[in-house]
Motif scaffolding. Structure first.
Motif, PDB file in Angstrom:
ATOM      1  N   ASP A   1       0.859  -1.168   0.000  1.00  0.00           N
ATOM      2  CA  ASP A   1       0.000   0.000   0.000  1.00  0.00           C
ATOM      3  C   ASP A   1       0.906   1.232   0.000  1.00  0.00           C
ATOM      4  OD1 ASP A   1       0.774   0.452   2.754  1.00  0.00           O
ATOM      5  OD2 ASP A   1      -0.757  -0.979   3.359  1.00  0.00           O
ATOM      6  N   ARG A   2       0.357   2.398   0.281  1.00  0.00           N
ATOM      7  CA  ARG A   2       1.138   3.618   0.102  1.00  0.00           C
ATOM      8  C   ARG A   2       2.341   3.723   1.039  1.00  0.00           C
ATOM      9  NH1 ARG A   2      -3.544   5.677   3.006  1.00  0.00           N
ATOM     10  NH2 ARG A   2      -3.063   7.258   4.592  1.00  0.00           N
ATOM     11  N   ARG A   3       2.369   2.875   2.079  1.00  0.00           N
ATOM     12  CA  ARG A   3       3.504   2.896   2.995  1.00  0.00           C
ATOM     13  C   ARG A   3       4.783   2.391   2.346  1.00  0.00           C
ATOM     14  NH1 ARG A   3       1.646  -0.749   7.669  1.00  0.00           N
ATOM     15  NH2 ARG A   3       0.779  -1.868   5.859  1.00  0.00           N
ATOM     16  N   MET A   4       4.679   1.723   1.197  1.00  0.00           N
ATOM     17  CA  MET A   4       5.895   1.235   0.549  1.00  0.00           C
ATOM     18  C   MET A   4       6.824   2.369   0.142  1.00  0.00           C
ATOM     19  SD  MET A   4       5.114   0.019  -3.376  1.00  0.00           S
ATOM     20  CE  MET A   4       6.876  -0.269  -3.632  1.00  0.00           C
ATOM     21  N   TRP A   5       6.300   3.595   0.076  1.00  0.00           N
ATOM     22  CA  TRP A   5       7.096   4.749  -0.347  1.00  0.00           C
ATOM     23  C   TRP A   5       7.673   5.518   0.840  1.00  0.00           C
ATOM     24  CZ3 TRP A   5       8.128   4.116  -5.180  1.00  0.00           C
ATOM     25  CH2 TRP A   5       7.180   3.568  -6.055  1.00  0.00           C
ATOM     26  N   ASP A   6       7.703   4.919   2.025  1.00  0.00           N
ATOM     27  CA  ASP A   6       8.256   5.615   3.193  1.00  0.00           C
ATOM     28  C   ASP A   6       9.674   6.117   2.936  1.00  0.00           C
ATOM     29  OD1 ASP A   6       5.957   5.241   4.679  1.00  0.00           O
ATOM     30  OD2 ASP A   6       6.784   3.642   5.938  1.00  0.00           O
TER      31      ASP A   6
ATOM     32  N   ASP B   1      -2.571 -16.871   5.465  1.00  0.00           N
ATOM     33  CA  ASP B   1      -1.216 -16.657   5.973  1.00  0.00           C
ATOM     34  C   ASP B   1      -0.176 -17.247   5.022  1.00  0.00           C
ATOM     35  OD1 ASP B   1      -2.191 -15.357   8.192  1.00  0.00           O
ATOM     36  OD2 ASP B   1      -2.063 -17.105   9.514  1.00  0.00           O
ATOM     37  N   ALA B   2      -0.446 -18.436   4.515  1.00  0.00           N
ATOM     38  CA  ALA B   2       0.485 -19.063   3.575  1.00  0.00           C
ATOM     39  C   ALA B   2       0.526 -18.303   2.249  1.00  0.00           C
ATOM     40  CB  ALA B   2       0.107 -20.527   3.337  1.00  0.00           C
ATOM     41  N   ALA B   3      -0.632 -17.798   1.804  1.00  0.00           N
ATOM     42  CA  ALA B   3      -0.665 -17.003   0.568  1.00  0.00           C
ATOM     43  C   ALA B   3       0.135 -15.720   0.727  1.00  0.00           C
ATOM     44  CB  ALA B   3      -2.113 -16.695   0.184  1.00  0.00           C
ATOM     45  N   VAL B   4       0.045 -15.110   1.898  1.00  0.00           N
ATOM     46  CA  VAL B   4       0.830 -13.906   2.169  1.00  0.00           C
ATOM     47  C   VAL B   4       2.316 -14.230   2.114  1.00  0.00           C
ATOM     48  CG1 VAL B   4       1.488 -12.279   3.986  1.00  0.00           C
ATOM     49  CG2 VAL B   4      -0.929 -12.672   3.488  1.00  0.00           C
ATOM     50  N   GLU B   5       2.740 -15.308   2.775  1.00  0.00           N
ATOM     51  CA  GLU B   5       4.161 -15.652   2.793  1.00  0.00           C
ATOM     52  C   GLU B   5       4.668 -16.001   1.403  1.00  0.00           C
ATOM     53  OE1 GLU B   5       6.203 -15.128   5.292  1.00  0.00           O
ATOM     54  OE2 GLU B   5       4.436 -14.338   6.309  1.00  0.00           O
ATOM     55  N   LEU B   6       3.827 -16.598   0.573  1.00  0.00           N
ATOM     56  CA  LEU B   6       4.213 -16.869  -0.809  1.00  0.00           C
ATOM     57  C   LEU B   6       4.556 -15.569  -1.523  1.00  0.00           C
ATOM     58  CD1 LEU B   6       4.434 -18.781  -3.281  1.00  0.00           C
ATOM     59  CD2 LEU B   6       1.977 -18.414  -3.640  1.00  0.00           C
ATOM     60  N   ASN B   7       3.751 -14.538  -1.311  1.00  0.00           N
ATOM     61  CA  ASN B   7       4.013 -13.244  -1.935  1.00  0.00           C
ATOM     62  C   ASN B   7       5.273 -12.594  -1.375  1.00  0.00           C
ATOM     63  OD1 ASN B   7       1.777 -12.125  -3.889  1.00  0.00           O
ATOM     64  ND2 ASN B   7       0.714 -13.358  -2.359  1.00  0.00           N
ATOM     65  N   VAL B   8       5.448 -12.650  -0.076  1.00  0.00           N
ATOM     66  CA  VAL B   8       6.646 -12.069   0.536  1.00  0.00           C
ATOM     67  C   VAL B   8       7.900 -12.725  -0.035  1.00  0.00           C
ATOM     68  CG1 VAL B   8       7.923 -11.824   2.707  1.00  0.00           C
ATOM     69  CG2 VAL B   8       5.459 -11.401   2.664  1.00  0.00           C
TER      70      VAL B   8
ATOM     71  N   ARG C   1       4.082  -8.052   4.143  1.00  0.00           N
ATOM     72  CA  ARG C   1       3.189  -9.002   4.826  1.00  0.00           C
ATOM     73  C   ARG C   1       1.889  -8.309   5.263  1.00  0.00           C
ATOM     74  NH1 ARG C   1       6.926 -10.765   8.050  1.00  0.00           N
ATOM     75  NH2 ARG C   1       7.499 -12.510   6.704  1.00  0.00           N
ATOM     76  N   GLU C   2       2.028  -7.135   5.867  1.00  0.00           N
ATOM     77  CA  GLU C   2       0.845  -6.404   6.335  1.00  0.00           C
ATOM     78  C   GLU C   2       0.013  -5.891   5.164  1.00  0.00           C
ATOM     79  OE1 GLU C   2       2.366  -3.315   8.785  1.00  0.00           O
ATOM     80  OE2 GLU C   2       3.305  -4.700  10.208  1.00  0.00           O
ATOM     81  N   GLY C   3       0.683  -5.347   4.144  1.00  0.00           N
ATOM     82  CA  GLY C   3      -0.042  -4.787   3.007  1.00  0.00           C
ATOM     83  C   GLY C   3      -0.778  -5.845   2.213  1.00  0.00           C
ATOM     84  N   GLN C   4      -0.135  -6.997   1.990  1.00  0.00           N
ATOM     85  CA  GLN C   4      -0.783  -8.060   1.229  1.00  0.00           C
ATOM     86  C   GLN C   4      -1.962  -8.654   2.000  1.00  0.00           C
ATOM     87  OE1 GLN C   4      -0.136  -9.945  -2.204  1.00  0.00           O
ATOM     88  NE2 GLN C   4      -2.166  -9.658  -1.325  1.00  0.00           N
ATOM     89  N   ARG C   5      -1.814  -8.822   3.305  1.00  0.00           N
ATOM     90  CA  ARG C   5      -2.929  -9.368   4.079  1.00  0.00           C
ATOM     91  C   ARG C   5      -4.116  -8.404   4.065  1.00  0.00           C
ATOM     92  NH1 ARG C   5      -4.239 -13.757   7.425  1.00  0.00           N
ATOM     93  NH2 ARG C   5      -6.459 -13.492   7.787  1.00  0.00           N
ATOM     94  N   ARG C   6      -3.839  -7.114   4.185  1.00  0.00           N
ATOM     95  CA  ARG C   6      -4.912  -6.129   4.130  1.00  0.00           C
ATOM     96  C   ARG C   6      -5.605  -6.168   2.765  1.00  0.00           C
ATOM     97  NH1 ARG C   6      -9.015  -3.241   6.276  1.00  0.00           N
ATOM     98  NH2 ARG C   6      -9.100  -1.094   5.505  1.00  0.00           N
ATOM     99  N   ALA C   7      -4.820  -6.296   1.693  1.00  0.00           N
ATOM    100  CA  ALA C   7      -5.404  -6.364   0.348  1.00  0.00           C
ATOM    101  C   ALA C   7      -6.288  -7.597   0.197  1.00  0.00           C
ATOM    102  CB  ALA C   7      -4.298  -6.362  -0.703  1.00  0.00           C
ATOM    103  N   PHE C   8      -5.823  -8.754   0.685  1.00  0.00           N
ATOM    104  CA  PHE C   8      -6.664  -9.953   0.640  1.00  0.00           C
ATOM    105  C   PHE C   8      -7.980  -9.709   1.369  1.00  0.00           C
ATOM    106  CE2 PHE C   8      -2.883 -13.051   0.136  1.00  0.00           C
ATOM    107  CZ  PHE C   8      -3.114 -13.182  -1.222  1.00  0.00           C
ATOM    108  N   ASP C   9      -7.900  -9.151   2.567  1.00  0.00           N
ATOM    109  CA  ASP C   9      -9.114  -8.946   3.365  1.00  0.00           C
ATOM    110  C   ASP C   9     -10.109  -8.032   2.644  1.00  0.00           C
ATOM    111  OD1 ASP C   9      -8.106 -10.565   5.346  1.00  0.00           O
ATOM    112  OD2 ASP C   9      -7.408  -8.909   6.620  1.00  0.00           O
ATOM    113  N   LEU C  10      -9.612  -6.927   2.082  1.00  0.00           N
ATOM    114  CA  LEU C  10     -10.503  -5.983   1.398  1.00  0.00           C
ATOM    115  C   LEU C  10     -11.074  -6.578   0.117  1.00  0.00           C
ATOM    116  CD1 LEU C  10      -8.509  -2.632   1.738  1.00  0.00           C
ATOM    117  CD2 LEU C  10     -10.704  -3.158   2.804  1.00  0.00           C
ATOM    118  N   GLN C  11     -10.220  -7.210  -0.667  1.00  0.00           N
ATOM    119  CA  GLN C  11     -10.647  -7.674  -1.985  1.00  0.00           C
ATOM    120  C   GLN C  11     -11.546  -8.897  -1.911  1.00  0.00           C
ATOM    121  OE1 GLN C  11      -6.954  -7.990  -4.225  1.00  0.00           O
ATOM    122  NE2 GLN C  11      -6.376  -5.916  -3.591  1.00  0.00           N
ATOM    123  N   LEU C  12     -11.288  -9.785  -0.960  1.00  0.00           N
ATOM    124  CA  LEU C  12     -12.125 -10.978  -0.837  1.00  0.00           C
ATOM    125  C   LEU C  12     -13.513 -10.645  -0.299  1.00  0.00           C
ATOM    126  CD1 LEU C  12      -9.478 -13.486   0.530  1.00  0.00           C
ATOM    127  CD2 LEU C  12     -10.531 -13.506  -1.745  1.00  0.00           C
TER     128      LEU C  12
END
Length: 263
Positions: A24-29, A136-143, A160-171
């Motif tokens: 998410d936008r935090r990647m640009w810190d 959790d396993a899907a998140v780790e696969l992406n990481v 890890r945090e951004g991908q899990r949040r995206a899964f939660d919102l999109q699903l």
């Protein structure tokens, strides 16, 4: 809906930062404040379905970004995109060329990309884990897939945090609110006249190195940069070096077009 965003800096030129599909936008810190301190007006946003931007209606990501520029009163902007954010940047530049003064594409995807058998197999693994409810396993696969060898534990935690949040919102989103991709062809991309930086990591997936080859040849004003240390997300892997790369490119663009404001 206006995309959730942060704004910093008061310079005459506007820079928009578009995150990858696993962040998410935090990647640009590591770049957000550096760009602002260098004299740019910088905005980083969460696309719908990421971070703090819910999926509340049918939408097209590029049009959401255009609407954000309207909200900020920015007539034109240099657009920086990582991975999926690079695809959105390209769509915006193709659909609204007058709104984009420059493009910086880091490990970019592109409209109409056809994944390799290897990338399709990776996607099938992710889908199977999601369908089994093992997020959790899907998140780790992406990481493990998208970060290069120099990524810190802080970077891994952020993905890890951004991908899990995206899964939660999109699903949780109803199918009718899923994003609609605009029809942007290779011919449309070939008409993008904005100066473009096309950067790709030596440790990135072969699909994205091939996209960098194609964009380097397709975009009329493209400059290709190979990062021998990077994986797919250089902004997270070497934040300071990525900030210097972006600042150098933006300075170069400004010198090519002196007196032209991107705001």
């Amino acid at each position: 809906m206006t995309l959730s965003h942060d704004l910093a800096g008061t310079g005459p030129s506007t820079v928009v930062l578009l995150h990858s599909g696993v962040c998410d936008r935090r990647m640009w810190d590591g770049q957000f404040h550096a760009l602002a301190e260098a004299g740019h007006r910088v905005v980083r946003c969460d696309l719908r379905g990421f971070g703090d931007s819910p999926i509340d209606a049918p939408h097209t990501h590029a049009e959401d970004v255009r609407a954000l520029l309207d909200h900020l009163g920015a007539e034109r902007a240099a657009v920086v995109g990582s991975s999926f954010g690079g695809r959105v940047a390209l769509e915006l530049a193709a659909l609204h060329p007058g709104r984009v003064s420059a493009l910086a594409l880091l490990g970019s995807a592109m409209p109409g990309m056809v994944p390799s058998p290897e990338l399709r197999a990776w996607g099938a693994r992710e889908d199977a884990l999601v369908e089994a409810g093992d997020l959790d396993a899907a998140v780790e696969l992406n990481v493990d897939t998208w970060l290069g060898p120099e990524a810190s534990e802080t970077a891994r935690a952020l993905v890890r945090e951004g991908q899990r949040r995206a899964f939660d919102l999109q699903l949780a989103a109803p199918e009718e609110n899923h994003p609609v991709a605009p029809e942007v062809t290779r011919d449309d991309l070939a008409r993008i006249e904005a100066p473009a930086l096309v950067a790709v990591g030596a440790h990135d997936q072969p699909d994205f190195r091939a996209i960098a080859d194609e964009l380097g040849n397709l975009l009329p004003a493209a400059r290709r940069v190979d990062l021998d240390w990077a994986g797919h997300l250089p902004a997270l892997e070497r934040p300071d070096e990525t900030a210097r790369l972006l600042l150098s490119f933006l300075t170069e663009v400004s010198e090519l077009s002196p007196g032209v404001s991107a705001r």
